[in-house]
Design an enzyme around this catalytic site. Sequence first.
Site, PDB file in Angstrom:
ATOM      1  N   ASP A  23      27.452 114.391 -46.305  1.00 10.99           N
ATOM      2  CA  ASP A  23      28.564 113.476 -45.697  1.00 10.99           C
ATOM      3  C   ASP A  23      28.526 112.306 -46.690  1.00 10.99           C
ATOM      4  O   ASP A  23      27.265 111.912 -47.272  1.00 10.99           O
ATOM      5  CB  ASP A  23      28.205 112.966 -44.064  1.00 10.99           C
ATOM      6  CG  ASP A  23      29.054 112.110 -43.699  1.00 10.99           C
ATOM      7  OD1 ASP A  23      30.295 112.295 -43.457  1.00 10.99           O
ATOM      8  OD2 ASP A  23      28.646 110.830 -43.275  1.00 10.99           O
ATOM      9  N   ASP A  36      38.169 113.953 -39.842  1.00 12.45           N
ATOM     10  CA  ASP A  36      38.417 112.627 -40.305  1.00 12.45           C
ATOM     11  C   ASP A  36      40.119 112.405 -40.602  1.00 12.45           C
ATOM     12  O   ASP A  36      40.143 111.101 -40.805  1.00 12.45           O
ATOM     13  CB  ASP A  36      37.578 112.480 -41.821  1.00 12.45           C
ATOM     14  CG  ASP A  36      35.998 112.372 -41.556  1.00 12.45           C
ATOM     15  OD1 ASP A  36      35.783 111.628 -40.507  1.00 12.45           O
ATOM     16  OD2 ASP A  36      35.604 112.753 -42.356  1.00 12.45           O
ATOM     17  N   SER A  51      25.119 119.403 -20.428  1.00 14.13           N
ATOM     18  CA  SER A  51      25.971 118.468 -20.565  1.00 14.13           C
ATOM     19  C   SER A  51      25.564 117.118 -20.238  1.00 14.13           C
ATOM     20  O   SER A  51      24.771 116.772 -19.351  1.00 14.13           O
ATOM     21  CB  SER A  51      27.287 118.721 -19.915  1.00 14.13           C
ATOM     22  OG  SER A  51      27.966 120.115 -20.444  1.00 14.13           O
ATOM     23  N   HIS A 111      23.110 107.578 -44.726  1.00 12.43           N
ATOM     24  CA  HIS A 111      22.802 106.481 -43.720  1.00 12.43           C
ATOM     25  C   HIS A 111      22.076 107.316 -42.455  1.00 12.43           C
ATOM     26  O   HIS A 111      22.039 108.483 -42.434  1.00 12.43           O
ATOM     27  CB  HIS A 111      23.878 105.837 -43.140  1.00 12.43           C
ATOM     28  CG  HIS A 111      25.139 106.485 -42.725  1.00 12.43           C
ATOM     29  ND1 HIS A 111      25.952 107.154 -43.519  1.00 12.43           N
ATOM     30  CD2 HIS A 111      25.179 107.207 -41.594  1.00 12.43           C
ATOM     31  CE1 HIS A 111      26.922 107.825 -42.809  1.00 12.43           C
ATOM     32  NE2 HIS A 111      26.548 107.844 -41.540  1.00 12.43           N
ATOM     33  N   GLU A 146      31.077 115.752 -49.566  1.00 14.55           N
ATOM     34  CA  GLU A 146      32.204 115.162 -49.168  1.00 14.55           C
ATOM     35  C   GLU A 146      32.605 113.849 -50.009  1.00 14.55           C
ATOM     36  O   GLU A 146      32.261 112.877 -50.102  1.00 14.55           O
ATOM     37  CB  GLU A 146      32.058 114.449 -47.727  1.00 14.55           C
ATOM     38  CG  GLU A 146      33.324 113.673 -47.165  1.00 14.55           C
ATOM     39  CD  GLU A 146      33.240 112.756 -45.981  1.00 14.55           C
ATOM     40  OE1 GLU A 146      34.155 112.044 -45.524  1.00 14.55           O
ATOM     41  OE2 GLU A 146      31.891 112.099 -45.895  1.00 14.55           O
TER      42      GLU A 146
END
Length: 601
Positions: free
Chosen positions: A344, A440, A161, A255, A373
């Site tokens: 995406d 989202d 973690s 991106h 998407e």
Amino acid sequence: MELAGIFHQPFSADAYIYDKKTMHLKLRTKKGDIQKAVLIWGDPYLFKKKEDGEYHWESERLEMKKKAETEAHDVWFAEVCPPHRRLQYAFILTGTDGSDIFYGGRGFYPVNEDTLRVPDYYFKFPFMHETDMFKAPDWVKSTIWYQIFPERFANGNPAISPENALPWGSKDPGVDDFFGGDLEGIIGHLDYLADLGINGIYLTPIFEAPSNHKYDTFDYFTIDPHFGDKETFRKLVEEAHKRGIRIMLDAVFNHIGKNSKQWQDVLENGEKSRYKDWFHIHSFPVREGENGNIDGHDTLSFDTFAFTTSMPKLNTANPEVQQHLLDIATYWIREFDIDGWRLDVANEVDHAFWKKFHQAVVSEKPDVFILGEIWHDAWPWLLGDEFHSVMNYPFTQTIIEYFVDEKISAEKLMHSLNQQFMHYTQSNNEVLFNMLDSHDTPRILTKAGGDKQKVKLALAFTFAHTGSPCIYYGTEVGIDGAGDPLCRKCMVWDEDKQDRDMLAFMKKLIRFRKDHQQTLTYGDLVWLKTDNEKQVVSFLRKGEKCTLLFAFNRSDQEQAIPWSELDVKPDTVKDAWENKPVPNKTLVLPPMDFAILEITN
């Protein structure tokens, strides 16, 4: 007859190959204007000599079925199987005023022998090439998806973690918070997911990135070290497959993260960078704080996701970028046997690249699933050479507007859904990705103001329709949350804090979907009653072996519907949801509730 309301487009969702031998044809007319639509069809080369000594085109006539109605149009449907896979066709329409018209590829003509004998007046579908047919993996049609935001699902290995990770579920998440969710945590709860009934997992990005959401990926070939490593991921895929669960990863190809070696090279070397053409750069420098490059401003000197300087947009027309991304896509299929890619911001990447992507991943694994998407009309991406499916947000919003927001009428619900279903091919509809919320959006329970019964109605309605349903992690145990970042809360594993009633409901709903998958995927949708005043919606799903009747009461009053209004005889009906006796005279719907009945075919 209103000719301006009549429309048909060949080689579209109006005329397409459904399977190797079957064509689907649709025709749109002004609502209430046409009383009868007849398809005249045949092989364009088939002529036979008649009694008059001349050769006449051999055709058949088929009365079309009124498939759906929207606010402005009626949609007519016919299915034909051309024996030689060639089709010439037109429509003969009879208006409610009694007039007739011929409608074909050259427009409108009188219905007479002179018209019918002119081949040029007809629409053409020259040949039914199987390579042109839309194909999606058959397994998707029977998949119930479960979306996981890995950082918030379960912490299976605290040793990896982040140093600043907070205790699990100790607070509502902030934009930059970490709680230590990882791949080992998902592996440890695969039995829970299998018991829930899901058979597909969609993971938001798992590749190396500085954020908790990982949509700013900088190394697509490396699992983020706070999530695990490649061997842990391999174990996840293998253990999921043992349980009949498919794995879909998230590809962020629009991106890249600012920490990527490519963008760092551009920051350091400017116009001399070998990677400068990997991006859409308008002027230099591109360093943040210089040359108008201020996060959230529209003065940026390079293209980004939205106006986010940490996510520079990739130039997917560049051959080097293309090869880099295709290598990533095929690598995770070839080396780890993943089952799908969710893409995406897919609508902002050029079509030419997605066609290459499709060819590459399908060549690597023929039954891989490609999900884009796209939040709007996605027809250009669903022609068969790019995506198999899209996240079906228009469907989502229509359901939320009716059952949750209560801002549209029952009739508007029907018209809107009909318009969406008719806009795509049946092949598209069978694999659309249907969900009520995601990472989202606000969670559905919060959208419903905490009203669990509204959520149940919306979920049951979603599961009743064609497409592949998806549950956002935690919906089944009552997790709420407003928009990002609150929709990304930690999964609740303490059973005392879970909504066990909702969990039981979801298990029952998933089991019902699986038991009736053939009818709910392939069955016709027939609307029976939409009562705006009583806030009642009912419809049939008519399959070959089973017909299901769904009735939903959105009001806070009990509603009784006489069987005669549903055109159903009570002795042919059994309760498919509650398994209790069916009343003889009326179907009784409690306030904010639904019924599912099975009708003997």
